[in-house]
Scaffold this motif. Structure first.
Motif, PDB file in Angstrom:
ATOM      1  N   ALA A 126      57.986 -10.402 -21.018  1.00 47.47           N
ATOM      2  CA  ALA A 126      58.106 -11.492 -20.045  1.00 47.47           C
ATOM      3  C   ALA A 126      56.765 -11.798 -19.389  1.00 47.47           C
ATOM      4  CB  ALA A 126      59.145 -11.138 -18.983  1.00 47.47           C
ATOM      5  N   THR A 127      55.921 -10.774 -19.215  1.00 49.65           N
ATOM      6  CA  THR A 127      54.610 -11.024 -18.595  1.00 49.65           C
ATOM      7  C   THR A 127      53.714 -11.868 -19.487  1.00 49.65           C
ATOM      8  OG1 THR A 127      53.465  -9.056 -19.498  1.00 49.65           O
ATOM      9  CG2 THR A 127      54.741  -8.763 -17.459  1.00 49.65           C
ATOM     10  N   GLN A 128      54.036 -11.949 -20.772  1.00 46.55           N
ATOM     11  CA  GLN A 128      53.193 -12.677 -21.703  1.00 46.55           C
ATOM     12  C   GLN A 128      53.509 -14.168 -21.770  1.00 46.55           C
ATOM     13  OE1 GLN A 128      50.496 -10.766 -23.293  1.00 46.55           O
ATOM     14  NE2 GLN A 128      51.323  -9.776 -21.458  1.00 46.55           N
ATOM     15  N   HIS A 129      54.619 -14.576 -21.145  1.00 43.72           N
ATOM     16  CA  HIS A 129      54.925 -16.012 -21.142  1.00 43.72           C
ATOM     17  C   HIS A 129      55.305 -16.544 -19.765  1.00 43.72           C
ATOM     18  CE1 HIS A 129      59.198 -14.928 -21.140  1.00 43.72           C
ATOM     19  NE2 HIS A 129      58.999 -14.191 -22.201  1.00 43.72           N
ATOM     20  N   ASP A 130      55.565 -15.667 -18.789  1.00 46.13           N
ATOM     21  CA  ASP A 130      55.841 -16.132 -17.426  1.00 46.13           C
ATOM     22  C   ASP A 130      54.526 -16.313 -16.663  1.00 46.13           C
ATOM     23  OD1 ASP A 130      58.478 -15.939 -18.055  1.00 46.13           O
ATOM     24  OD2 ASP A 130      58.896 -14.185 -16.805  1.00 46.13           O
ATOM     25  N   TRP A 131      54.531 -17.174 -15.669  1.00 48.41           N
ATOM     26  CA  TRP A 131      53.342 -17.406 -14.863  1.00 48.41           C
ATOM     27  C   TRP A 131      53.066 -16.232 -13.935  1.00 48.41           C
ATOM     28  CZ3 TRP A 131      49.935 -20.954 -16.005  1.00 48.41           C
ATOM     29  CH2 TRP A 131      50.330 -22.092 -16.700  1.00 48.41           C
TER      30      TRP A 131
END
Length: 371
Positions: free
Chosen positions: A109-114
């Motif tokens: 999730a850290t790779q596509h969330d702001w």
């Protein structure tokens, strides 16, 4: 001792264990950060950029010195998943590979969330660390393998043709389960590696690296740790490339002064077995941690991977106080690394006092939710 068994820890043992946990995680991050500026450079380019000896200290990457890559990010989520697996055991629903998969999905999730979603309390504290939302050259196999809810298993692994070293790089925390028997450490590392890297060379390299770290964290020598890994690998189908690579590393130690060319030869085509071989060699021949890490990164392959693998070994072997202080001081995410390392050491040595029968620390369960 069986998986998850409770050990009796004296104060000196707890302090030694915490030093090795800190050393292994910080060492991994230091090696990762040291190699980051060299990604994509060949040996001649490295010498042209940094001089005849190559890179001898931290250099800028991703806009700063001491910047880490996705390898360190995933390692942190490995630690988070292991802590939460121990906490979750109280519920009776204990399956560590599933807890690790959930942790890796939080990394995904850290790779596509702001940035962190403060409304998702079940994510725990690590997923709310904003600096982890930087995309730092994540491996395609990791993005694909963790891109949906389906969890790779040994029977149905993700990316079965991928033999790259990324799963091995994140496997050091499994070795810090010093209360587990080594064959169980190997098995857990393998089961979590196949969630992104299904080739036997990749997942057995991950298992071997975890077993070596495990022996070092228990106070064994590096040579004895490698021998233990070789013995356990022998029973695994597809082990020969990894076994041969480790034996090649041991043989290279006897071939004279260490050189970048020898590391380059051990790295080979950049598969996980070659990276592990080079890391073991650099850890064995390094005069100190600084020398071992510099030797590990000055080649034309995946410098961050070899640096991280080497740093995890040297940190587990020598403890945190042997790490170069100036390098540690400038390391990205140092506060998070130390906080997580200390939480891991506390959970593994004093878990029952935090969430055992009749005991519940609300602050601990908020940090590491059972959900």
């Amino acid at each position: 001792m069986s998986a998850g068994a409770t050990a009796v820890w004296g104060r000196a043992e707890q302090q030694d264990f915490r030093s090795r946990v800190r050393g292994s995680l910080l060492g991994l991050a230091l090696g990762d950060a040291l190699g980051a500026p060299l990604e994509g450079l060949g040996p001649e380019q490295i010498r042209a950029e940094y001089g005849a000896e190559g890179l001898t200290g931290p250099a800028p990457a991703y806009g700063r010195r001491g910047a880490v890559t996705a390898a360190t990010q995933l390692t942190l989520f490995t630690v988070d998943g292991l802590i939460r697996a121990q906490v979750r055991r109280d519920t009776g629903a204990w399956h560590p590979p599933t807890d690790l998969h959930r942790a890796y999905r939080r990394w995904s999730a850290t790779q596509h969330d702001w940035g962190p979603d403060e409304r998702r309390g079940e994510d725990g504290w690590l997923a709310r660390e904003e600096w982890l939302y930087a995309r730092r050259s994540p491996a395609r196999a990791c993005l694909i393998g963790l891109g949906d809810e389906a969890m790779g298993t040994l029977e149905s692994p993700k990316n079965p043709g991928d033999d790259s070293p990324d799963a091995a790089v994140r496997s050091a925390p499994f070795g810090l389960l010093v209360g587990w028997e080594p064959q169980l450490v190997l098995q857990l590392a393998v089961e979590c590696a196949v969630q992104t890297h299904g080739h036997p060379t990749a997942y057995l390299s991950a298992g071997a690296h975890a077993v070596i770290v495990h022996a070092l964290a228990r106070g064994e020598s590096l040579d004895a740790a490698v021998q233990r890994a070789l013995a356990l690998l022998a029973a695994r189908p597809g082990h020969l490339p990894v076994t041969d690579a480790l034996q090649h590393a041991l043989g290279a130690v006897r071939q004279g002064m260490p050189t970048a060319a020898r590391v380059e030869e051990l790295v080979g085509d950049g598969a996980a077995d070659g990276m592990l071989s080079a890391a073991v060699y650099c850890a064995l021949v390094g005069e100190d941690i600084r020398h071992g890490l510099c030797l590990a990164v000055n080649h034309g392959g995946d410098s961050s991977a070899t640096g991280a693998l080497t740093g995890a070994l040297l940190g587990a072997l020598h403890g945190e106080t042997a790490l170069p202080p100036a390098w540690v001081a400038g390391l990205e995410g140092r506060a998070t690394l130390l906080e997580l390392a200390d939480d891991y050491a506390m959970e593994m040595t004093q878990g029952p006092a935090l969430h055992g029968p009749g005991v519940s620390s609300p602050s601990w369960l908020a940090r590491y939710p059972r959900g």
